[in-house]
Design a protein around this motif. Structure first.
Motif, PDB file in Angstrom:
ATOM      1  N   HIS B  90      -4.649 -15.140 -37.455  1.00  0.00           N
ATOM      2  CA  HIS B  90      -3.579 -16.153 -37.392  1.00  0.00           C
ATOM      3  C   HIS B  90      -2.505 -15.632 -36.457  1.00  0.00           C
ATOM      4  CE1 HIS B  90      -4.581 -18.148 -41.518  1.00  0.00           C
ATOM      5  NE2 HIS B  90      -5.425 -18.478 -40.577  1.00  0.00           N
ATOM      6  N   ARG B  91      -2.591 -16.003 -35.197  1.00  0.00           N
ATOM      7  CA  ARG B  91      -1.657 -15.448 -34.220  1.00  0.00           C
ATOM      8  C   ARG B  91      -0.263 -16.023 -34.425  1.00  0.00           C
ATOM      9  NH1 ARG B  91      -4.710 -13.806 -29.289  1.00  0.00           N
ATOM     10  NH2 ARG B  91      -3.067 -14.660 -27.976  1.00  0.00           N
ATOM     11  N   LYS B  92       0.719 -15.132 -34.384  1.00  0.00           N
ATOM     12  CA  LYS B  92       2.111 -15.579 -34.484  1.00  0.00           C
ATOM     13  C   LYS B  92       2.481 -16.360 -33.234  1.00  0.00           C
ATOM     14  CE  LYS B  92       3.990 -11.872 -37.356  1.00  0.00           C
ATOM     15  NZ  LYS B  92       2.713 -11.147 -37.556  1.00  0.00           N
ATOM     16  N   ARG B  93       3.484 -17.204 -33.384  1.00  0.00           N
ATOM     17  CA  ARG B  93       3.968 -18.008 -32.260  1.00  0.00           C
ATOM     18  C   ARG B  93       5.340 -17.475 -31.844  1.00  0.00           C
ATOM     19  NH1 ARG B  93       1.131 -22.549 -31.391  1.00  0.00           N
ATOM     20  NH2 ARG B  93       2.900 -23.839 -30.746  1.00  0.00           N
ATOM     21  N   MET B  94       5.407 -16.966 -30.622  1.00  0.00           N
ATOM     22  CA  MET B  94       6.584 -16.256 -30.139  1.00  0.00           C
ATOM     23  C   MET B  94       7.265 -17.030 -29.023  1.00  0.00           C
ATOM     24  SD  MET B  94       6.615 -12.408 -28.409  1.00  0.00           S
ATOM     25  CE  MET B  94       6.064 -12.713 -26.712  1.00  0.00           C
ATOM     26  N   ALA B  95       8.545 -17.300 -29.193  1.00  0.00           N
ATOM     27  CA  ALA B  95       9.335 -17.878 -28.103  1.00  0.00           C
ATOM     28  C   ALA B  95      10.060 -16.764 -27.364  1.00  0.00           C
ATOM     29  CB  ALA B  95      10.349 -18.874 -28.659  1.00  0.00           C
ATOM     30  N   ILE B  96      10.210 -16.953 -26.066  1.00  0.00           N
ATOM     31  CA  ILE B  96      10.998 -16.006 -25.273  1.00  0.00           C
ATOM     32  C   ILE B  96      12.244 -16.723 -24.776  1.00  0.00           C
ATOM     33  CG2 ILE B  96      11.051 -14.571 -23.195  1.00  0.00           C
ATOM     34  CD1 ILE B  96       8.031 -14.221 -23.464  1.00  0.00           C
ATOM     35  N   LEU B  97      13.408 -16.117 -25.018  1.00  0.00           N
ATOM     36  CA  LEU B  97      14.659 -16.615 -24.450  1.00  0.00           C
ATOM     37  C   LEU B  97      15.099 -15.627 -23.380  1.00  0.00           C
ATOM     38  CD1 LEU B  97      14.511 -18.093 -27.245  1.00  0.00           C
ATOM     39  CD2 LEU B  97      17.010 -18.214 -27.147  1.00  0.00           C
ATOM     40  N   VAL B  98      15.453 -16.151 -22.222  1.00  0.00           N
ATOM     41  CA  VAL B  98      15.709 -15.276 -21.087  1.00  0.00           C
ATOM     42  C   VAL B  98      16.806 -15.891 -20.223  1.00  0.00           C
ATOM     43  CG1 VAL B  98      13.956 -16.375 -19.639  1.00  0.00           C
ATOM     44  CG2 VAL B  98      14.496 -13.952 -19.287  1.00  0.00           C
ATOM     45  N   SER B  99      17.510 -15.054 -19.473  1.00  0.00           N
ATOM     46  CA  SER B  99      18.481 -15.576 -18.512  1.00  0.00           C
ATOM     47  C   SER B  99      17.919 -15.382 -17.107  1.00  0.00           C
ATOM     48  CB  SER B  99      19.836 -14.884 -18.696  1.00  0.00           C
ATOM     49  OG  SER B  99      20.389 -15.261 -19.944  1.00  0.00           O
ATOM     50  N   ALA B 100      18.545 -14.563 -16.272  1.00  0.00           N
ATOM     51  CA  ALA B 100      18.084 -14.455 -14.886  1.00  0.00           C
ATOM     52  C   ALA B 100      17.257 -13.205 -14.617  1.00  0.00           C
ATOM     53  CB  ALA B 100      19.291 -14.484 -13.942  1.00  0.00           C
ATOM     54  N   TYR B 101      17.415 -12.157 -15.411  1.00  0.00           N
ATOM     55  CA  TYR B 101      16.616 -10.944 -15.168  1.00  0.00           C
ATOM     56  C   TYR B 101      15.183 -11.196 -15.607  1.00  0.00           C
ATOM     57  CZ  TYR B 101      21.084  -8.571 -14.618  1.00  0.00           C
ATOM     58  OH  TYR B 101      22.331  -8.201 -14.204  1.00  0.00           O
ATOM     59  N   ASP B 102      14.233 -10.877 -14.749  1.00  0.00           N
ATOM     60  CA  ASP B 102      12.848 -11.256 -15.037  1.00  0.00           C
ATOM     61  C   ASP B 102      12.013 -10.148 -15.671  1.00  0.00           C
ATOM     62  OD1 ASP B 102      12.531  -9.544 -12.918  1.00  0.00           O
ATOM     63  OD2 ASP B 102      11.473 -10.953 -11.621  1.00  0.00           O
ATOM     64  N   HIS B 103      12.443  -8.886 -15.588  1.00  0.00           N
ATOM     65  CA  HIS B 103      11.527  -7.773 -15.862  1.00  0.00           C
ATOM     66  C   HIS B 103      11.007  -7.757 -17.299  1.00  0.00           C
ATOM     67  CE1 HIS B 103      15.653  -6.402 -16.495  1.00  0.00           C
ATOM     68  NE2 HIS B 103      15.208  -5.540 -17.373  1.00  0.00           N
ATOM     69  N   CYS B 104      11.869  -8.030 -18.264  1.00  0.00           N
ATOM     70  CA  CYS B 104      11.407  -7.983 -19.658  1.00  0.00           C
ATOM     71  C   CYS B 104      10.442  -9.135 -19.946  1.00  0.00           C
ATOM     72  CB  CYS B 104      12.598  -8.030 -20.614  1.00  0.00           C
ATOM     73  SG  CYS B 104      13.526  -6.483 -20.664  1.00  0.00           S
ATOM     74  N   MET B 105      10.788 -10.323 -19.483  1.00  0.00           N
ATOM     75  CA  MET B 105       9.909 -11.469 -19.700  1.00  0.00           C
ATOM     76  C   MET B 105       8.568 -11.271 -19.020  1.00  0.00           C
ATOM     77  SD  MET B 105      10.223 -15.433 -18.451  1.00  0.00           S
ATOM     78  CE  MET B 105       9.452 -15.076 -16.853  1.00  0.00           C
TER      79      MET B 105
END
Lengths: 287, 287, 287, 287
Positions: B90-105
């Motif tokens: 049962h895979r978790k559902r993950m949202a990503i919140l991000v601004s302008a820096y791309d590296h973590c996303m």
């Protein structure tokens, strides 16, 4: 009349001055003409707003009369330079101040005995007497100067007296649990190295391992810095960390921390002994 | 009527309860009788003053009706246990919140694409539109919700709406430069993971790399933690550091920091996905 | 007639020569007279038996006709010097050769896109076509040159042709699973960087993660090195390791190894781009 | 008749057996009925092809007659289990064998003196007499048994005699520069810990720092392992590395290596003392 030893020596030259073209050329030209060979060199320029230039050189050079005066006149004065020159065989004289924890002191003494630390250790001073035997076995004079609120000033004066008698160049607070007065600190600017048992600026002050435990950090650390009047705020020389988990109680952090403390302190002391540390404002350059 | 899949599954069981003898025996006895095989187990007891017991188990188990109800009645209730059971598939559902820096996303998306992160990513939400193309190329819906002081409340409501529509289990603030309201945070307790670009508690707040530079530290770090109402004060999941020197300007710290940030965040997200993180007070247990 | 751009530029000067007094003085004096400012300098002398001197300088300098010829005549020839001078704004042209694993290539492309790698990437060449889309999305030409035993020689010739057409300065084998012929290697001495997925010299050759697993090591590693005719024996540029335990199956080592591989390769490529690597015999000096 | 001490004790239980459902249930059920509380537990299952199960438990338990016999009959025999049970307060007896290098031995003695190593050290044996004084000052009997080709066999017999007289449980080769005979090794299977001064399998055999220097590696390491008949091939317990550069001569590697050697050895010895190491084939499980 004493004869000058003309065998080649190793020496270290530290300079700082306003940054401008021609500094390396000026210094190296002078050294070449003085028969010195540059074995190693490191330099650093601060950002243009500050505009400062720092350099450390290791030289092979014969002792020669007039060398330093000539350097002052022909190089340092024209370039508005602060500088320091020392022969590597002139061993610094290091005092150790310690309380009851032995690990930092013992690590320094071991490395001194093994030849890893090229330094003389004329004395150890402590406000406890528990480490006297360890020092005696290694042939190092140990002075027991217990401190109470009432005797603090007087004992600090006694320490200063001892440091002077033993012609101490710099001192290491190897977990010395007394705060030194501003008067004392001002006598040894950038020549007192302290080890703080946290990754500064986190957990400054007392009981850092307890605070680290309470906060639930995943790394603990240690910081070696020069002592200034602001507690735990002096220029940082070296830092390191070790990984911890929820399994580690405060006592475990203390035990793990001992290893980080002594490595960090040893590296800082080595850098100081080898004239690798320069201070700019409240920061260090470690070449 | 849907048929039950009786092929063996992997599942994770997390429990916490007052510490006392017999917990492992009780749980493992029940599991054995249910046909479950314990693939891995980790446990932790807090110090006797707190007296709490935590355990994570990985099981091989067939899906079976009544399993969880029986566990509640026969094990959890008698032992005053809080617990959580989930099948690994049962895979978790993950949202990503991000601004302008791309590296973590981008690091999260890469590892998701490569199968390293066993999670679904139903959407990315940003207050900038610069990363839309990166998301689209990977087939991930991107929602651009710019935020001003005037629209902050309204946009947060829009975010909540999106999270609900997409049935999001938890979210990652991958350098999302907006402070979430207490109302928002309270909807997702211990289910919002933030990456802070310093070794907390050092340099909490804004511009940590600038502050690290000013202080002259010899290590910079990053911290992944659950978001709580206290900014940068939530339970720490993971931290790491990298060595820096006087040579590094603030821009260099920012560049070096990118690597630490993304590794620390990735490790924290992985631990959360694998149900390895339990929270006790303001600290985490990471099994 | 083209006008000379006289705005100050950054340049790098690498030299190697027999060690003797006066080298730094000679070089820095010449540079000062040419209006160049030394921004940074590093040097290294090998032990007296070898007696070699190496130096890397970063300069601020205006482009000027005759500079390099004058340096040759007045400095390099008298000191029997090998040297290399390049302006930092002349970006090197880097080819990437890759097979099916994407992580090393993607890491390089990301850092290139973010400006962290100051290099041009005129093309990617692969013996698989699976990464074509990733390259296209970033606007980088992708050449698919599948290799069989029968076509190996012919395809190598095609690669050489492509490298020449695109005026490639150096190339990176980002997990390129083909062994290059000595003829090919001889065309690019110390200009082919390979990443090997072990801590060389341990586990040279094929399937290093399997061998590391079999031996039960507690750390796995990666090594970036220049390619020579001896497989996995070229000068090492960079290495790193990560901790593993008995819990890690071979597939886990492969996953963990991906992170080590890309960091080690990235650091080696950065050092090469910045002209920080000099080769002496089968070893590197990395300034 | 001696009275049984019924105050709660800490004990460690190690088990290995064919993997099957019900092991944890069986063991924990038995322990619960015996009044034992499980303080910590770690387990490991090998891949299904091997099908082995390993577990280490820390227990709080009262000493009670018949406990071990009952465990054998009711748990171990039915599950075809090999197992080992020991009370934490029964300190192991550790011999140190050393040659002329002091750093590893001194580190162990220091940590023993500070209480970090919960072990008894009944004797130190050396083929040099240079470390006698260090041992005497800490009150540890020192035996000087010089070895020549002619006396090797006879001296090994003398060592065995000493180990028996002092009822030694395991021994540490703290840079002991003699190869032990297969006969000797067979007396202490997985109870002789050696420190090798390289990151095995790289640079096995003599003079690893020289070989590391020659190869130009960027990291040097150390490896602690159980001694087997194959030199430098026994099961690895712990490894670590440190970063080096072209600046480091062989003598520098030796000095740096001392720190890695003693940390790696200390961690391995600690793990052995705490019964955290289990051997499977030529590999270790370190819980």
């Amino acid at each position: 009349m004493e004869q000058l030893d003309i065998s080649p020596k190793t020496a270290r030259l530290l300079i700082s001055c306003p940054d401008k073209p021609g500094i390396v050329a000026g210094v190296s030209q002078f050294l070449f003409q003085s028969g010195a060979n540059i074995l190693d060199a490191s330099q650093h320029s601060t950002d243009p707003a500050e505009g400062l230039f720092f350099m450390r050189m290791e030289l092979e050079i014969q002792e020669q009369p007039g060398f330093q005066q000539a350097f002052q006149e022909r190089v340092a004065t024209p370039l508005q330079m602060e500088w320091q020159f020392s022969y590597s065989h002139h061993r610094k004289r290091m005092a150790i101040l310690v309380s009851a924890y032995d690990h930092c002191m013992l690590d320094l003494l071991w490395r001194w005995r093994s030849g890893e630390l090229q330094v003389d250790i004329p004395l150890v001073i402590s406000n406890h007497n528990s480490l006297e035997n360890d020092c005696k076995q290694l042939g190092i004079p140990f002075y027991y100067l217990p401190v109470t609120a009432a005797t603090k000033e007087e004992q600090e004066a006694a320490i200063v007296q001892l440091l002077r008698e033993h012609q101490v160049d710099f001192m290491v607070l190897a977990r010395y649990m007394q705060i030194l007065s501003p008067q004392f600190v001002s006598l040894y600017p950038h020549r007192i190295i302290n080890i703080h048992h946290s990754f500064l600026p986190a957990f400054a002050g007392a009981r850092p391992y307890q605070h680290a435990y309470n906060r639930g950090v995943k790394l603990i650390g240690a910081t070696a810095h020069y002592v200034t009047d602001e507690l735990d705020e002096g220029p940082i020389i070296e830092q390191d960390v070790a990984r911890v988990t929820h399994k580690h109680a405060v006592a475990d952090l203390v035990m793990l921390g001992r290893d980080i403390e002594r490595h960090v302190l040893t590296r800082a002391v080595k850098a100081h002994i080898d004239d690798r540390v320069m201070v700019i404002g409240n920061k260090t350059i470690v070449f």
